[in-house]
Design a protein around this motif. Sequence first.
Motif, PDB file in Angstrom:
ATOM      1  N   VAL A 140      35.704  42.685  81.131  1.00  0.00           N
ATOM      2  CA  VAL A 140      37.145  42.886  80.647  1.00  0.00           C
ATOM      3  C   VAL A 140      37.221  43.313  79.362  1.00  0.00           C
ATOM      4  O   VAL A 140      38.668  43.997  79.039  1.00  0.00           O
ATOM      5  CB  VAL A 140      37.136  41.145  80.233  1.00  0.00           C
ATOM      6  CG1 VAL A 140      38.591  40.875  79.745  1.00  0.00           C
ATOM      7  CG2 VAL A 140      37.567  40.253  81.438  1.00  0.00           C
ATOM      8  N   GLU A 141      36.490  43.459  78.378  1.00  0.00           N
ATOM      9  CA  GLU A 141      37.273  44.229  76.900  1.00  0.00           C
ATOM     10  C   GLU A 141      36.832  45.870  77.872  1.00  0.00           C
ATOM     11  O   GLU A 141      37.544  46.586  76.812  1.00  0.00           O
ATOM     12  CB  GLU A 141      35.571  43.733  76.483  1.00  0.00           C
ATOM     13  CG  GLU A 141      35.309  44.474  74.753  1.00  0.00           C
ATOM     14  CD  GLU A 141      34.543  44.583  73.634  1.00  0.00           C
ATOM     15  OE1 GLU A 141      34.755  44.313  72.561  1.00  0.00           O
ATOM     16  OE2 GLU A 141      33.437  43.720  75.100  1.00  0.00           O
ATOM     17  N   GLN A 142      36.443  46.093  78.065  1.00  0.00           N
ATOM     18  CA  GLN A 142      35.683  47.657  78.937  1.00  0.00           C
ATOM     19  C   GLN A 142      37.001  47.668  79.660  1.00  0.00           C
ATOM     20  O   GLN A 142      37.115  48.985  79.064  1.00  0.00           O
ATOM     21  CB  GLN A 142      34.269  47.822  79.180  1.00  0.00           C
ATOM     22  CG  GLN A 142      33.481  48.045  79.099  1.00  0.00           C
ATOM     23  CD  GLN A 142      32.363  47.705  79.875  1.00  0.00           C
ATOM     24  OE1 GLN A 142      32.505  47.191  81.405  1.00  0.00           O
ATOM     25  NE2 GLN A 142      31.176  48.283  79.824  1.00  0.00           N
ATOM     26  N   GLY A 180      39.637  48.203  77.399  1.00  0.00           N
ATOM     27  CA  GLY A 180      39.678  49.515  75.848  1.00  0.00           C
ATOM     28  C   GLY A 180      39.580  50.901  76.295  1.00  0.00           C
ATOM     29  O   GLY A 180      39.690  52.335  76.050  1.00  0.00           O
ATOM     30  N   PHE A 181      40.356  51.081  77.642  1.00  0.00           N
ATOM     31  CA  PHE A 181      39.571  51.742  79.098  1.00  0.00           C
ATOM     32  C   PHE A 181      41.109  53.433  78.585  1.00  0.00           C
ATOM     33  O   PHE A 181      40.447  54.290  78.190  1.00  0.00           O
ATOM     34  CB  PHE A 181      39.435  52.162  80.472  1.00  0.00           C
ATOM     35  CG  PHE A 181      38.826  53.307  81.295  1.00  0.00           C
ATOM     36  CD1 PHE A 181      37.773  53.811  81.080  1.00  0.00           C
ATOM     37  CD2 PHE A 181      40.323  53.365  81.964  1.00  0.00           C
ATOM     38  CE1 PHE A 181      37.324  54.436  81.463  1.00  0.00           C
ATOM     39  CE2 PHE A 181      39.198  54.786  82.714  1.00  0.00           C
ATOM     40  CZ  PHE A 181      38.152  55.382  82.924  1.00  0.00           C
ATOM     41  N   GLU A 228      38.521  51.353  65.852  1.00  0.00           N
ATOM     42  CA  GLU A 228      40.284  50.587  66.446  1.00  0.00           C
ATOM     43  C   GLU A 228      40.305  50.794  67.965  1.00  0.00           C
ATOM     44  O   GLU A 228      40.840  49.810  67.924  1.00  0.00           O
ATOM     45  CB  GLU A 228      41.079  52.289  66.383  1.00  0.00           C
ATOM     46  CG  GLU A 228      42.128  52.169  66.327  1.00  0.00           C
ATOM     47  CD  GLU A 228      43.141  51.021  65.352  1.00  0.00           C
ATOM     48  OE1 GLU A 228      44.448  50.961  66.309  1.00  0.00           O
ATOM     49  OE2 GLU A 228      42.827  50.939  64.263  1.00  0.00           O
ATOM     50  N   MET A 229      39.736  50.689  68.463  1.00  0.00           N
ATOM     51  CA  MET A 229      39.669  50.389  69.620  1.00  0.00           C
ATOM     52  C   MET A 229      39.359  48.725  69.712  1.00  0.00           C
ATOM     53  O   MET A 229      40.119  48.188  70.566  1.00  0.00           O
ATOM     54  CB  MET A 229      38.886  51.043  70.032  1.00  0.00           C
ATOM     55  CG  MET A 229      38.559  51.041  72.346  1.00  0.00           C
ATOM     56  SD  MET A 229      37.303  51.549  73.565  1.00  0.00           S
ATOM     57  CE  MET A 229      37.190  53.429  72.899  1.00  0.00           C
ATOM     58  N   GLN A 230      37.956  48.314  69.229  1.00  0.00           N
ATOM     59  CA  GLN A 230      37.770  46.624  69.524  1.00  0.00           C
ATOM     60  C   GLN A 230      38.652  46.129  68.351  1.00  0.00           C
ATOM     61  O   GLN A 230      38.968  45.189  68.864  1.00  0.00           O
ATOM     62  CB  GLN A 230      36.593  47.175  68.505  1.00  0.00           C
ATOM     63  CG  GLN A 230      34.810  47.591  69.038  1.00  0.00           C
ATOM     64  CD  GLN A 230      33.666  47.608  68.495  1.00  0.00           C
ATOM     65  OE1 GLN A 230      34.102  47.627  67.289  1.00  0.00           O
ATOM     66  NE2 GLN A 230      32.515  47.976  68.902  1.00  0.00           N
ATOM     67  N   LYS A 231      39.516  46.673  67.509  1.00  0.00           N
ATOM     68  CA  LYS A 231      40.425  46.608  66.602  1.00  0.00           C
ATOM     69  C   LYS A 231      41.838  45.348  67.555  1.00  0.00           C
ATOM     70  O   LYS A 231      42.356  44.560  67.556  1.00  0.00           O
ATOM     71  CB  LYS A 231      41.015  46.236  65.679  1.00  0.00           C
ATOM     72  CG  LYS A 231      41.664  45.676  64.561  1.00  0.00           C
ATOM     73  CD  LYS A 231      42.758  46.645  63.439  1.00  0.00           C
ATOM     74  CE  LYS A 231      43.811  46.302  62.470  1.00  0.00           C
ATOM     75  NZ  LYS A 231      43.987  47.261  61.344  1.00  0.00           N
ATOM     76  N   ARG A 232      41.869  46.799  68.366  1.00  0.00           N
ATOM     77  CA  ARG A 232      42.851  46.368  68.934  1.00  0.00           C
ATOM     78  C   ARG A 232      42.692  45.665  70.575  1.00  0.00           C
ATOM     79  O   ARG A 232      44.280  44.984  70.713  1.00  0.00           O
ATOM     80  CB  ARG A 232      44.292  47.680  69.329  1.00  0.00           C
ATOM     81  CG  ARG A 232      44.067  48.638  68.769  1.00  0.00           C
ATOM     82  CD  ARG A 232      44.841  49.741  69.846  1.00  0.00           C
ATOM     83  NE  ARG A 232      45.151  51.142  68.878  1.00  0.00           N
ATOM     84  CZ  ARG A 232      45.905  51.754  69.115  1.00  0.00           C
ATOM     85  NH1 ARG A 232      46.069  52.441  70.293  1.00  0.00           N
ATOM     86  NH2 ARG A 232      46.449  53.138  68.228  1.00  0.00           N
TER      87      ARG A 232
END
Length: 352
Positions: free
Chosen positions: A92-94, A97-98, A109-113
């Motif tokens: 789900v996370e990947q 963020g893809f 920033e990606m992890q934050k969003r």
Amino acid sequence: MGAVSIDNVRKSYGGMEVLHGVSVDIADGEFVILVGPSGCGKSTLLRMIAGLEEITSGDIVIGGRVVNTLAPKDRDIAMVFQSYALYPHMTVEQNMGFSLKLQRVNQEEMQKRVANAASILGLEPFLKRFPRHLSGGQRQRVAMGRAIVRNPAVFLFDEPLSNLDAKLRVQMRSEIKQNHQRLKTTTVYVTHDQIEAMTMADRIVVMHDGVIEQIGTPLELYDRPANLFVAGFIGSPAMNMIKGKIDGGSFVADDGTKIPLGMVPGNSAGRSVTLGVRPEHFSLDPNGVDAEVLTVEPTGSETHVVARFASNEIMGAFRERITTQPGQMLKIRPEGNSVHLFDAESGKRIAA
């Protein structure tokens, strides 16, 4: 700014035109739903906003820019489709963020969003799971999260709930509306389900055969439909339609049944009209018109009665616990100030 302006947009496939000069302005932060039957052109229009269909003529403006020739990735939009289109080999996370990875957004920033979107959608417990381990509603949330992380100017939804069961659709309607109220991002949403449109939209655009029939708030369309098509499409159960003419202060059905009206349009004596009555605007009345009961459908909160009234099959929705049986007679009347009149020839609403 996420304002969207659609100006006299046309779409043709060869010699066949399927959108006939559509124009609508959508304010920044507004939730607008395009609704209509299959083949009316609503999904084609949405795909043109997204850049997935070429515009034959006219202009589409997003955030003050004409985007007619811009690629989808350059339009500052994010789209959620009917199919979830998740990558089965990614968590789900990947998945969420893809698109940011493709844009070379830095890892922090990606992890934050992604974390922010997961919090909004209640997906924190599922970030390490794969799509195959999720329910249909959870997968749809992931698809929405993938759109949210992009922080677009406009969200586009193409019938996102049609693959869900009835109970889950009700839940997801509420969640999408709550997320819009939280994010305040301009949203254009396509559905054929008028209940979705009524419960979610700030404004509804009713389409039919490639043209816009009416634009308005849900209650504007429900209370004052512009024509017979909108009147019959908006509302469930559907509005009852009875053909006849105006005679003095009454409506006279084709079979001669006389129904008093609360207000009568001026200079309309003898005019051929269609009387529209919503099911909840029939009342039981000892002095009403005879109606032969055909079927009785108790729903708990209401009793739906299908009956023969003025030689037409109509449905009434009554709050009373009616115990009538098929074949029996009821005395009912339309509430005079709540009926609708439409010109028999043009189908347009007649103002009283």
